[in-house]
Design an enzyme around this catalytic site. Sequence first.
Site, PDB file in Angstrom:
ATOM      1  CG  PHE A 107      -1.832   1.272   1.151  1.00  0.00           C
ATOM      2  CD1 PHE A 107      -3.019   1.237   0.437  1.00  0.00           C
ATOM      3  CD2 PHE A 107      -1.457   2.462   1.757  1.00  0.00           C
ATOM      4  CE1 PHE A 107      -3.827   2.371   0.338  1.00  0.00           C
ATOM      5  CE2 PHE A 107      -2.256   3.604   1.662  1.00  0.00           C
ATOM      6  CZ  PHE A 107      -3.445   3.554   0.954  1.00  0.00           C
ATOM      7  CG  ASP A 109       5.766   3.977   1.774  1.00  0.00           C
ATOM      8  OD1 ASP A 109       5.771   4.687   2.795  1.00  0.00           O
ATOM      9  OD2 ASP A 109       4.776   3.850   1.025  1.00  0.00           O
ATOM     10  CE  LYS A 142      -0.953   6.860   6.827  1.00  0.00           C
ATOM     11  NZ  LYS A 142      -0.573   5.875   5.812  1.00  0.00           N
TER      12      LYS A 142
HETATM   13  C1  LIG Z   1      -0.797   5.975   4.336  1.00  0.00           C
HETATM   14  C2  LIG Z   1       0.296   5.470   3.490  1.00  0.00           C
HETATM   15  C3  LIG Z   1       0.603   6.072   2.270  1.00  0.00           C
HETATM   16  C4  LIG Z   1      -0.222   7.185   1.667  1.00  0.00           C
HETATM   17  O1  LIG Z   1      -0.246   8.330   2.472  1.00  0.00           O
HETATM   18  P1  LIG Z   1      -1.373   9.447   2.231  1.00  0.00           P
HETATM   19  O2  LIG Z   1      -0.960  10.577   3.129  1.00  0.00           O
HETATM   20  O3  LIG Z   1      -2.687   8.832   2.632  1.00  0.00           O
HETATM   21  O4  LIG Z   1      -1.337   9.789   0.791  1.00  0.00           O
HETATM   22  C5  LIG Z   1       1.690   5.588   1.562  1.00  0.00           C
HETATM   23  N1  LIG Z   1       2.430   4.566   2.023  1.00  0.00           N
HETATM   24  C6  LIG Z   1       2.158   3.960   3.200  1.00  0.00           C
HETATM   25  C7  LIG Z   1       3.031   2.844   3.677  1.00  0.00           C
HETATM   26  C8  LIG Z   1       1.069   4.373   3.959  1.00  0.00           C
HETATM   27  O5  LIG Z   1       0.782   3.756   5.109  1.00  0.00           O
END
Ligand SMILES: *Cc1c(COP(=O)(O)O)cnc(C)c1O
Length: 409
Positions: A151, A236, A265
């Site tokens: 994700f 990520d 985040k």
């Molecule tokens: C939440 C998340 C995203 C996307 O972040 P947004 O601020 O919602 O665009 C990307 N990668 C990971 C691992 C995430 O948990």
Amino acid sequence: MSITTDRTITPRRTAAEVARAESRTAHNYHPLPVVLSHAEGAWVTDVDGRRFLDLLAGYSALNFGHGHPRLLAAAHAQLDKVTLTSRAFVHDRFADFCAALGDLCGKDLVLPMNTGAEAVETAIKVSRRWGYDVKGVAPDSARVVVAAGNFHGRTTTIVGFSDDPDARGGFGPFAPGFDMVPYGDLAALEAAITPSTVAVLIEPIQGEGGVIIPPAGYLRGVRDLCTRSEVLFVADEIQAGLGRTGRTFACDHEGVVPDLYVLGKALGGGIVPVSAVVGDHDVLDVLKPGQHGSTFGGNPLACAVGLEVVDMLGTGELQAQAEQLGGILAGRLDALLGHGVVSYRSRGLWAGVDVDPALGTGREVCERLMARGVLAKDTHGSTIRLAPPLVITPEDLHWGLDQLAAVLV
Ligand SMILES: *Cc1c(COP(=O)(O)O)cnc(C)c1O
């Protein structure tokens, strides 16, 4: 305001707000029927005066809890000075933020954006550009290897390399240039790397996927493979990073440093969206003026809050707290194995809990938790993700897990 203690019935104000929201928003979410109006630390209060323990913490965006005094003070102070300049001009919070975040990551440069998805997109652009300018990949042929179950956000490029039918179905055509391999499988990764591969983009722990932790040695193996193959390792850490796992970054658990950190985040302290790609000159220097940008990226308010976040992480206290509380979390989940919990995975103050499907769907378990004053979120099927604010007290954590035990019978 009426104070209702019975959480099994939906109070009138809540029901009305839920219905009104449903009637005027696109239905891209299916929230629990609770309408929050106030929050502090690990606790939130709804419009009917009911209190709930927040065990989701904004999917880790609220690692420091709701309304942390230091973060609020930094935001309030900045609001009175300057909030937005655009990147056409430099502002006086920018260098401090970039330097502090770069130092936290042990990297030279910071490229600030806003949301996580934007930061992932940025990392993909940087990787492709690096592939053409530095590695010498033929024009328009760069490839990025990603993992099954990933994700990385919701943009059209990103959902194009998801394998979740809900995330990608019906949104094509998708951008080419991505190869998917099973998560945690080094041999498959090695086989997928070609001379045109510019990056391996993975989550060091898959959050949305259900807190999936790769086999020990995997991240180290990815690092070695990327170095040997002249491929960028892009981590990520948007959900896993910034203290959640008991270390600053999830990669730290294997002593691994990626070429690019992708952060978001918690970087915004739960106040403003702040994301960033962090790396060294040899990679980020490929971007030249005009080739990438964002109206709001690196704005003064974002930098002021982000700087405070980085300062708070600088002492290592929050990471230590996450690790300590994580011991409690794992201990309590261990005791629930065979008592409603089929299996679980946890690292630091973060867990994916697979509940016995016979007890209901993850959603139903979360509804029962809500009735007992705990907010949590199911992810896939009967998996519940627990990600309490790192500032939660041991007593509150125990109480929240008492409620989990109570709904799993
Ligand atoms: C939440 C998340 C995203 C996307 O972040 P947004 O601020 O919602 O665009 C990307 N990668 C990971 C691992 C995430 O948990």
